[in-house]
Write a protein that holds these residues in place. Structure first.
Motif, PDB file in Angstrom:
ATOM      1  N   MET A   1      25.435  46.057 -30.212  1.00 47.05           N
ATOM      2  CA  MET A   1      24.283  45.376 -30.727  1.00 47.05           C
ATOM      3  C   MET A   1      23.114  46.346 -30.652  1.00 47.05           C
ATOM      4  SD  MET A   1      22.171  42.058 -29.220  1.00 47.05           S
ATOM      5  CE  MET A   1      23.183  41.906 -27.836  1.00 47.05           C
ATOM      6  N   ASP A   2      22.242  46.299 -31.626  1.00 46.97           N
ATOM      7  CA  ASP A   2      21.051  47.126 -31.655  1.00 46.97           C
ATOM      8  C   ASP A   2      19.835  46.205 -31.609  1.00 46.97           C
ATOM      9  OD1 ASP A   2      19.332  49.268 -31.920  1.00 46.97           O
ATOM     10  OD2 ASP A   2      19.572  49.402 -34.097  1.00 46.97           O
ATOM     11  N   PHE A   3      18.985  46.388 -30.608  1.00 39.37           N
ATOM     12  CA  PHE A   3      17.779  45.575 -30.468  1.00 39.37           C
ATOM     13  C   PHE A   3      16.594  46.508 -30.331  1.00 39.37           C
ATOM     14  CE2 PHE A   3      14.571  43.454 -27.852  1.00 39.37           C
ATOM     15  CZ  PHE A   3      14.360  42.326 -28.605  1.00 39.37           C
ATOM     16  N   GLU A   4      15.695  46.481 -31.305  1.00 33.37           N
ATOM     17  CA  GLU A   4      14.498  47.320 -31.294  1.00 33.37           C
ATOM     18  C   GLU A   4      14.846  48.803 -31.109  1.00 33.37           C
ATOM     19  OE1 GLU A   4      11.277  46.293 -31.782  1.00 33.37           O
ATOM     20  OE2 GLU A   4      12.037  44.289 -32.185  1.00 33.37           O
ATOM     21  N   GLY A   5      15.922  49.248 -31.720  1.00 25.87           N
ATOM     22  CA  GLY A   5      16.329  50.637 -31.641  1.00 25.87           C
ATOM     23  C   GLY A   5      17.075  51.015 -30.375  1.00 25.87           C
ATOM     24  N   CYS A   6      17.382  50.048 -29.540  1.00 26.63           N
ATOM     25  CA  CYS A   6      18.083  50.291 -28.286  1.00 26.63           C
ATOM     26  C   CYS A   6      19.497  49.721 -28.398  1.00 26.63           C
ATOM     27  CB  CYS A   6      17.329  49.622 -27.139  1.00 26.63           C
ATOM     28  SG  CYS A   6      18.118  49.803 -25.556  1.00 26.63           S
ATOM     29  N   ARG A   7      20.489  50.519 -28.038  1.00 31.71           N
ATOM     30  CA  ARG A   7      21.875  50.072 -28.133  1.00 31.71           C
ATOM     31  C   ARG A   7      22.260  49.306 -26.874  1.00 31.71           C
ATOM     32  NH1 ARG A   7      25.666  54.504 -28.946  1.00 31.71           N
ATOM     33  NH2 ARG A   7      27.078  52.793 -29.320  1.00 31.71           N
ATOM     34  N   LEU A   9      25.225  46.428 -25.110  1.00 38.71           N
ATOM     35  CA  LEU A   9      26.588  45.902 -25.178  1.00 38.71           C
ATOM     36  C   LEU A   9      26.605  44.549 -24.489  1.00 38.71           C
ATOM     37  CD1 LEU A   9      29.609  46.382 -25.814  1.00 38.71           C
ATOM     38  CD2 LEU A   9      29.801  47.430 -23.564  1.00 38.71           C
ATOM     39  N   LEU A  10      27.028  43.518 -25.203  1.00 43.34           N
ATOM     40  CA  LEU A  10      27.166  42.180 -24.632  1.00 43.34           C
ATOM     41  C   LEU A  10      28.567  42.056 -24.059  1.00 43.34           C
ATOM     42  CD1 LEU A  10      26.051  39.311 -24.188  1.00 43.34           C
ATOM     43  CD2 LEU A  10      26.952  38.739 -26.448  1.00 43.34           C
ATOM     44  N   LYS A  11      28.642  41.762 -22.761  1.00 47.94           N
ATOM     45  CA  LYS A  11      29.936  41.649 -22.090  1.00 47.94           C
ATOM     46  C   LYS A  11      30.075  40.242 -21.522  1.00 47.94           C
ATOM     47  CE  LYS A  11      31.664  45.350 -20.196  1.00 47.94           C
ATOM     48  NZ  LYS A  11      31.926  46.418 -19.205  1.00 47.94           N
ATOM     49  N   GLY A  12      31.300  39.807 -21.331  1.00 50.67           N
ATOM     50  CA  GLY A  12      31.543  38.487 -20.780  1.00 50.67           C
ATOM     51  C   GLY A  12      32.811  38.446 -19.960  1.00 50.67           C
ATOM     52  N   TRP A  20      26.591  39.081 -19.856  1.00 50.78           N
ATOM     53  CA  TRP A  20      25.492  39.960 -19.505  1.00 50.78           C
ATOM     54  C   TRP A  20      25.379  41.072 -20.540  1.00 50.78           C
ATOM     55  CZ3 TRP A  20      30.151  39.706 -17.075  1.00 50.78           C
ATOM     56  CH2 TRP A  20      30.917  40.851 -17.045  1.00 50.78           C
ATOM     57  N   LEU A  21      24.213  41.717 -20.539  1.00 47.11           N
ATOM     58  CA  LEU A  21      23.957  42.852 -21.416  1.00 47.11           C
ATOM     59  C   LEU A  21      23.987  44.138 -20.600  1.00 47.11           C
ATOM     60  CD1 LEU A  21      20.964  41.488 -23.499  1.00 47.11           C
ATOM     61  CD2 LEU A  21      23.241  41.979 -24.359  1.00 47.11           C
ATOM     62  N   GLU A  22      24.538  45.187 -21.200  1.00 52.68           N
ATOM     63  CA  GLU A  22      24.520  46.508 -20.596  1.00 52.68           C
ATOM     64  C   GLU A  22      23.920  47.476 -21.605  1.00 52.68           C
ATOM     65  OE1 GLU A  22      28.280  47.863 -19.143  1.00 52.68           O
ATOM     66  OE2 GLU A  22      28.522  46.125 -17.833  1.00 52.68           O
ATOM     67  N   GLY A  23      23.069  48.361 -21.114  1.00 49.91           N
ATOM     68  CA  GLY A  23      22.467  49.370 -21.974  1.00 49.91           C
ATOM     69  C   GLY A  23      23.405  50.532 -22.202  1.00 49.91           C
ATOM     70  N   LEU A  24      23.380  51.068 -23.415  1.00 44.92           N
ATOM     71  CA  LEU A  24      24.261  52.179 -23.758  1.00 44.92           C
ATOM     72  C   LEU A  24      23.507  53.498 -23.913  1.00 44.92           C
ATOM     73  CD1 LEU A  24      26.578  50.426 -26.365  1.00 44.92           C
ATOM     74  CD2 LEU A  24      27.006  50.854 -23.940  1.00 44.92           C
TER      75      LEU A  24
END
Length: 42
Positions: A1-7, A9-12, A20-24
């Motif tokens: 997922m890309d949010f405001e230019g930041c990658r 990763l949605l994990k479950g 939760w979200l993890e930054g890439l």
């Protein structure tokens, strides 16, 4: 997922029902803090 230019990763996890979200990339921490602030205002 890309949010405001930041990658991000949605994990479950099926058994606990948690998600939760993890930054890439290195810019993810600031974006994750911003999103946590939005969710904390509820």
């Amino acid at each position: 997922m890309d949010f405001e230019g930041c990658r991000l990763l949605l994990k479950g996890e099926h058994y606990s029902g948690q998600m939760w979200l993890e930054g890439l990339d290195s810019e993810a921490q600031e974006t994750l803090l911003f999103l946590a602030g939005l969710l904390g205002e509820r």
